[in-house]
Design a protein around this motif. Structure first.
Motif, PDB file in Angstrom:
ATOM      1  N   MET A  54       3.623   6.832  -1.466  1.00 39.34           N
ATOM      2  CA  MET A  54       3.498   5.409  -1.057  1.00 39.34           C
ATOM      3  C   MET A  54       4.787   4.411  -2.084  1.00 39.34           C
ATOM      4  O   MET A  54       4.056   3.557  -2.670  1.00 39.34           O
ATOM      5  CB  MET A  54       1.976   4.592  -1.097  1.00 39.34           C
ATOM      6  N   GLU A  59       9.301   3.648   2.672  1.00 39.88           N
ATOM      7  CA  GLU A  59       9.014   2.687   3.699  1.00 39.88           C
ATOM      8  C   GLU A  59       9.901   2.855   5.033  1.00 39.88           C
ATOM      9  O   GLU A  59      11.368   3.035   4.751  1.00 39.88           O
ATOM     10  CB  GLU A  59       9.146   1.075   3.499  1.00 39.88           C
ATOM     11  N   LEU A  77       6.347   5.319   8.469  1.00 35.76           N
ATOM     12  CA  LEU A  77       5.503   4.687   7.444  1.00 35.76           C
ATOM     13  C   LEU A  77       6.046   3.263   7.473  1.00 35.76           C
ATOM     14  O   LEU A  77       6.954   2.920   7.052  1.00 35.76           O
ATOM     15  CB  LEU A  77       6.000   5.444   6.079  1.00 35.76           C
ATOM     16  N   THR A  80       4.221   0.515   2.848  1.00 33.17           N
ATOM     17  CA  THR A  80       3.813   1.207   1.871  1.00 33.17           C
ATOM     18  C   THR A  80       2.922   0.653   0.647  1.00 33.17           C
ATOM     19  O   THR A  80       2.886   1.077  -0.271  1.00 33.17           O
ATOM     20  CB  THR A  80       5.054   1.966   1.246  1.00 33.17           C
ATOM     21  N   VAL A  83      -3.243   0.450   1.904  1.00 37.17           N
ATOM     22  CA  VAL A  83      -3.947   1.609   2.034  1.00 37.17           C
ATOM     23  C   VAL A  83      -5.150   1.350   2.748  1.00 37.17           C
ATOM     24  O   VAL A  83      -5.858   0.131   2.212  1.00 37.17           O
ATOM     25  CB  VAL A  83      -4.037   2.889   1.267  1.00 37.17           C
ATOM     26  N   ILE A  97      -1.546  -0.785  -3.614  1.00 39.53           N
ATOM     27  CA  ILE A  97      -1.225   0.440  -4.121  1.00 39.53           C
ATOM     28  C   ILE A  97      -1.947   0.428  -5.489  1.00 39.53           C
ATOM     29  O   ILE A  97      -2.804   1.371  -5.860  1.00 39.53           O
ATOM     30  CB  ILE A  97      -0.160   0.689  -4.191  1.00 39.53           C
TER      31      ILE A  97
END
Lengths: 140, 130
Positions: A54, A59, A77, A80, A83, A97
């Protein structure tokens, strides 16, 4: 519990009972430890995956998403930095992230802590069982 | 479990019948205790899971997006509502655990009563035999 028993004063059948009791306790603890280890591995691998894949440079790249263990569909994706994390009992939380990384680290540390708590107990049970076996042998 | 301690051949039929009745009762109660213990184990793990989720929800920023998986669909849920749901679950499970605990305490009382009657019957039987 908390009260000391001199093993040598026990009869063989009682020793056998005690031995079996320790056997099942050890079995239970060992399998618990294994599940904890498994959980830790999963948290660690999720964290690794997060940090490795990620990233901003990934991306827009295409990925294959597993629908089942043998069926994959192509996808892109898109974002990034976000999540969804399964926090248990069917609840999912959106995290970025660094929050996600922190989540996995927290979980992994917690599991590790639990394992460290159980390890000495398990060790002690092993030792006691060994002692019981030795006393049993002198009585045979 | 109590069977081997008694020399069945030495007691007369009436006593044997009484003892058998008590043994059957003891076995029944023991089975129920075991059942409750299994249920308690399950409840404990449910309580654990929900506590973990509750802690995680408490940890979140108020504007965080929370979803609940219902069937195959993720449904967005208000953080406060999610906290409420999980808290309520914890409350319910805790109450259920308490209920099981009192149940076991009661069953254990019954068990002791049956064990006492066994001793009494045995004592009576030995007294008659002498």
């Amino acid at each position: 519990q908390g009260q000391e028993i001199n093993l040598t004063t026990l009869q063989l059948p009682q020793l056998k009972m005690l031995h079996d009791q320790f056997d099942s306790e050890i079995e239970y603890l060992t399998s618990s430890m294994q599940s904890l280890k498994g959980a830790q591995t999963q948290f660690e691998s999720s964290k690794r995956c997060l940090l490795k894949s990620m990233t901003p440079e990934n991306e827009g790249k295409s990925v294959l998403v597993p629908l089942t263990s043998s069926l994959y569909v192509p996808a892109n994706l898109v974002d990034t930095n976000k999540v969804l994390i399964d926090i248990g009992t069917n609840y999912y939380v959106e995290k970025n992230i660094s929050e996600a990384e922190e989540f996995f680290k927290r979980k992994s540390d917690y599991v590790k802590q639990q394992m460290e708590k159980f390890q000495p107990i398990l060790q002690h049970k092993f030792k006691t069982r060994q002692l019981i076996v030795e006393v049993m042998q002198t009585k045979l | 479990k109590l069977g081997p301690y008694i020399n069945m051949g030495a007691v007369d039929a009436q006593v044997r019948l009484e003892l058998q009745k008590e043994f059957d009762e003891i076995q029944k109660v023991q089975k129920e205790i075991q059942k409750s213990a299994e249920l308690q184990k399950k409840l404990d793990s449910q309580l654990n899971q929900n506590t973990v989720v509750k802690d995680e929800l408490e940890f979140l920023e108020p504007e965080s997006n929370v979803y609940k998986l219902t069937g195959p669909v993720l449904v967005k849920q208000d953080l406060g509502e999610a906290k409420g749901t999980v808290s309520k679950r914890i409350e319910y499970i805790s109450a259920e655990i308490k209920r099981q605990e009192t149940l076991v305490a009661d069953l254990e009382k019954q068990l002791n009563k049956h064990k006492e009657s066994v001793s009494k019957i045995q004592a009576k039987a030995t007294a008659v035999a002498h």
